[in-house]
Design a protein around this motif. Structure first.
Motif, PDB file in Angstrom:
ATOM      1  N   SER A  45     -54.200 139.975  63.890  1.00 57.11           N
ATOM      2  CA  SER A  45     -53.067 140.786  64.331  1.00 57.11           C
ATOM      3  C   SER A  45     -51.828 139.938  64.104  1.00 57.11           C
ATOM      4  CB  SER A  45     -53.227 141.141  65.807  1.00 57.11           C
ATOM      5  OG  SER A  45     -52.097 141.863  66.228  1.00 57.11           O
ATOM      6  N   ASP A  47     -47.798 139.144  63.396  1.00 50.43           N
ATOM      7  CA  ASP A  47     -46.414 139.530  63.660  1.00 50.43           C
ATOM      8  C   ASP A  47     -45.640 139.318  62.358  1.00 50.43           C
ATOM      9  OD1 ASP A  47     -43.771 139.838  64.429  1.00 50.43           O
ATOM     10  OD2 ASP A  47     -43.781 138.164  65.839  1.00 50.43           O
ATOM     11  N   GLY A  50     -41.859 138.377  62.723  1.00 53.20           N
ATOM     12  CA  GLY A  50     -41.724 136.962  63.075  1.00 53.20           C
ATOM     13  C   GLY A  50     -42.018 136.058  61.888  1.00 53.20           C
ATOM     14  N   TYR A  78     -47.947 133.016  63.948  1.00 57.63           N
ATOM     15  CA  TYR A  78     -47.616 134.445  64.050  1.00 57.63           C
ATOM     16  C   TYR A  78     -48.841 135.356  63.944  1.00 57.63           C
ATOM     17  CZ  TYR A  78     -42.906 132.780  63.890  1.00 57.63           C
ATOM     18  OH  TYR A  78     -41.752 132.112  64.192  1.00 57.63           O
ATOM     19  N   GLY A  79     -49.976 134.866  64.447  1.00 48.58           N
ATOM     20  CA  GLY A  79     -51.189 135.672  64.461  1.00 48.58           C
ATOM     21  C   GLY A  79     -52.257 135.164  63.510  1.00 48.58           C
TER      22      GLY A  79
END
Length: 186
Positions: A45, A47, A50, A78-79
């Protein structure tokens, strides 16, 4: 003593020879080689906004054209996992402006700005070598396409569609697109 040793060796050999061999199935082999911790194979997941900011890919929509930046997923954050499935990916940002002219078909004379209208506030469906999405044009017809891919998309064909109308262009060649009038009517 030699005879006793020889007899024991014969008994052992006969016993091992008569034991049925266990047939190893691929499932059993897979089971024995499984890691002790399950590895998460689902998509992370991420972002993307970002990530775009962190990579310095926040580009104003009126700065038209194709931009890409390579990054290592384990260093990105960021994931993305910092320890699993490390590889290179490409952040791709394509800024376009869609305008339609006041005519349909081929144009024999040049088109000037007075003849153009922005394709404003329209949903643009896009497809780029296995990735797809939608973007929204603003009041002046500007839109941004952002995606992440495991390969460079520079030379790939980008499909843009507004309503039932569509076109293909190379991703690194697209900037301002002037279309026939029917694109504004979608």
């Amino acid at each position: 003593m030699r005879i006793l040793l020889f007899a024991a060796l014969c008994i052992l050999t006969a016993a091992c020879g008569s034991t049925p061999k266990q047939i190893e199935s691929p499932l059993m082999r897979e089971k024995t080689t499984m890691p002790s911790e399950p590895v998460d194979t689902s998509a992370p997941s991420v972002d993307y906004i970002g990530l775009q900011r962190a990579l310095g890919m926040e580009i104003p929509t009126n700065n038209l054209g194709y931009k890409e930046k390579v990054f290592n997923t384990c260093e990105a954050g960021y994931g993305y996992s910092s320890t699993h499935n490390c590889h290179r990916e490409y952040m791709v940002v394509i800024n376009i402006q869609l305008q339609c002219r006041d005519s349909v078909g081929q144009v024999s004379e040049g088109v000037n700005n007075a003849d153009l209208s922005p394709i404003a506030s329209k949903t643009v469906k896009w497809n780029l070598k296995g990735t797809q999405g939608t973007s929204q044009t603003d009041f002046d017809g500007f839109a941004q396409i952002m995606t992440v891919s495991n390969m460079s998309q520079k030379q790939q064909r980008l499909k843009l569609a507004v309503g039932n109308e569509f076109l293909y262009m190379r991703a690194n060649e697209i900037t301002r697109v002037v279309t026939p009038r029917n694109w504004c009517e979608q």
